[in-house]
Design a protein around this motif. Sequence first.
Motif, PDB file in Angstrom:
ATOM      1  N   THR A   1       0.818  -1.335  -0.156  1.00  9.09           N
ATOM      2  CA  THR A   1       0.122  -0.038   0.081  1.00  9.09           C
ATOM      3  C   THR A   1       0.969   1.376  -0.032  1.00  9.09           C
ATOM      4  O   THR A   1       0.161   2.416  -0.183  1.00  9.09           O
ATOM      5  N   GLN A   2       2.068   1.201   0.774  1.00  5.56           N
ATOM      6  CA  GLN A   2       3.030   2.520   0.648  1.00  5.56           C
ATOM      7  C   GLN A   2       3.371   2.478  -1.157  1.00  5.56           C
ATOM      8  O   GLN A   2       3.440   4.582  -1.286  1.00  5.56           O
ATOM      9  N   SER A   3       3.599   1.707  -1.781  1.00  8.53           N
ATOM     10  CA  SER A   3       4.440   2.107  -3.625  1.00  8.53           C
ATOM     11  C   SER A   3       2.201   2.866  -4.736  1.00  8.53           C
ATOM     12  O   SER A   3       2.883   3.197  -5.229  1.00  8.53           O
ATOM     13  N   THR A   4       1.112   1.955  -3.202  1.00 10.83           N
ATOM     14  CA  THR A   4       0.015   2.475  -4.483  1.00 10.83           C
ATOM     15  C   THR A   4      -0.648   3.475  -4.500  1.00 10.83           C
ATOM     16  O   THR A   4      -0.869   4.163  -4.753  1.00 10.83           O
ATOM     17  N   ALA A   5      -0.788   3.944  -2.506  1.00  9.57           N
ATOM     18  CA  ALA A   5      -0.965   5.312  -3.062  1.00  9.57           C
ATOM     19  C   ALA A   5      -0.211   5.648  -1.638  1.00  9.57           C
ATOM     20  O   ALA A   5      -1.145   6.606  -0.992  1.00  9.57           O
ATOM     21  N   GLY A   6       0.616   5.575  -1.040  1.00  8.61           N
ATOM     22  CA  GLY A   6       1.593   6.757  -0.360  1.00  8.61           C
ATOM     23  C   GLY A   6       1.061   5.624   1.385  1.00  8.61           C
ATOM     24  O   GLY A   6       1.958   6.872   1.955  1.00  8.61           O
ATOM     25  N   GLY A   7       0.681   5.215   1.217  1.00  7.83           N
ATOM     26  CA  GLY A   7       0.445   4.681   3.083  1.00  7.83           C
ATOM     27  C   GLY A   7      -0.953   5.606   3.109  1.00  7.83           C
ATOM     28  O   GLY A   7      -1.312   5.008   4.737  1.00  7.83           O
ATOM     29  N   PHE A   8      -1.662   5.904   2.031  1.00  3.73           N
ATOM     30  CA  PHE A   8      -2.879   6.559   2.874  1.00  3.73           C
ATOM     31  C   PHE A   8      -4.370   5.836   2.428  1.00  3.73           C
ATOM     32  O   PHE A   8      -5.105   6.643   2.772  1.00  3.73           O
ATOM     33  N   ILE A   9      -3.953   4.867   2.148  1.00  2.86           N
ATOM     34  CA  ILE A   9      -4.965   3.458   1.996  1.00  2.86           C
ATOM     35  C   ILE A   9      -5.379   3.101   3.943  1.00  2.86           C
ATOM     36  O   ILE A   9      -4.677   2.265   4.545  1.00  2.86           O
ATOM     37  N   LEU A  10      -6.722   3.255   3.902  1.00  3.50           N
ATOM     38  CA  LEU A  10      -6.888   3.168   5.665  1.00  3.50           C
ATOM     39  C   LEU A  10      -8.212   2.422   5.553  1.00  3.50           C
ATOM     40  O   LEU A  10      -8.950   2.405   4.589  1.00  3.50           O
ATOM     41  N   PRO A  11      -8.325   1.513   6.571  1.00  5.48           N
ATOM     42  CA  PRO A  11      -9.913   0.555   6.671  1.00  5.48           C
ATOM     43  C   PRO A  11     -11.109   1.647   6.455  1.00  5.48           C
ATOM     44  O   PRO A  11     -11.287   2.611   6.277  1.00  5.48           O
ATOM     45  N   ASN A  12     -12.023   0.712   5.446  1.00  2.00           N
ATOM     46  CA  ASN A  12     -13.308   0.976   4.810  1.00  2.00           C
ATOM     47  C   ASN A  12     -12.890   1.761   3.792  1.00  2.00           C
ATOM     48  O   ASN A  12     -13.565   2.551   3.218  1.00  2.00           O
ATOM     49  N   ASP A  13     -12.151   2.307   3.090  1.00  2.00           N
ATOM     50  CA  ASP A  13     -11.173   2.789   2.070  1.00  2.00           C
ATOM     51  C   ASP A  13     -12.049   1.726   1.186  1.00  2.00           C
ATOM     52  O   ASP A  13     -12.518   0.547   1.155  1.00  2.00           O
ATOM     53  N   ARG A  14     -12.665   2.185  -0.169  1.00  2.00           N
ATOM     54  CA  ARG A  14     -12.479   1.406  -1.476  1.00  2.00           C
ATOM     55  C   ARG A  14     -11.652   0.841  -2.860  1.00  2.00           C
ATOM     56  O   ARG A  14     -11.151   2.840  -2.423  1.00  2.00           O
ATOM     57  N   VAL A  15     -11.177   0.639  -2.832  1.00  2.45           N
ATOM     58  CA  VAL A  15      -9.793   0.091  -4.122  1.00  2.45           C
ATOM     59  C   VAL A  15     -10.209  -0.413  -4.984  1.00  2.45           C
ATOM     60  O   VAL A  15     -11.627  -1.424  -5.082  1.00  2.45           O
TER      61      VAL A  15
END
Length: 257
Positions: A137-151
């Motif tokens: 998740t660090q390389s895909t969204a800079g570590g800003f993907i959090l629980p309950n997000d949609r991806v």
Amino acid sequence: MLRLLILIIALGAGGGAAWIATQQTATAPDPAPVAAPPEPAIEMTSVLVAEMDLARSGEVTAEALRWQDWPVEAVPPSAIERKAQPGGLREATGQYATRPILTGEPIGQHLLAPTPGSYLAAMLSPGKRAVAIDANTQSTAGGFILPNDRVDVLYTTERGNDAPELRSRTILKGVRVLAIDQSTDQTTANTVLGRTATLELTEAQAEVVTAAQSSGTLSLSLRPMVETPGEPSMDAMEAPKRIRVGRGTSIEDITLN
């Protein structure tokens, strides 16, 4: 002399008429005010809410809950409504919060679990499965993907033998993230540089993700909050095509991705 007398009589008559008109105007009643149409009555109901802040995995006591009047049109779909579940307060007592709950927040079944350690299972929608994948998740969204997000889930593979070429495509869209590593908290002041993401998938989607993870690399792409989540969609993965090529006396099998 006669003309002067006529003039005096005319002035007197005019003044009298003016005085009568003034008196009638002063004594005329004001028009009755037009009553404004009454405001439509707001239909109310009672929903179960938190009387105090509750910590995740904390036991829900009777003192921590109360019934609150709530506009019918604004009742959340998952809320426990007194009319539909009159014993909702009693049934919720003794269960455990699956995430932090704020004072005054409507209580739904997805916020309650029978045991402290079953909060992840309680978060799952009916018919869904929790599947953990190795996704950076660090390389895909800079570590800003959090629980309950949609991806979206991206699948990357190599094609070719002598000069391998990377190929990426989206295989799942609008998937809900349940946890990053061991964290299921949605609110955090820091980024979450996790290596493992737990996704909420259907059984068929879980099979596709498992197969993709064994043959390639998975990455996550964050979707905007303003988009209506809806039901996650899946692009069918085509099975690799194998052909047999003969070169002189040798025969070689080649996989086309």
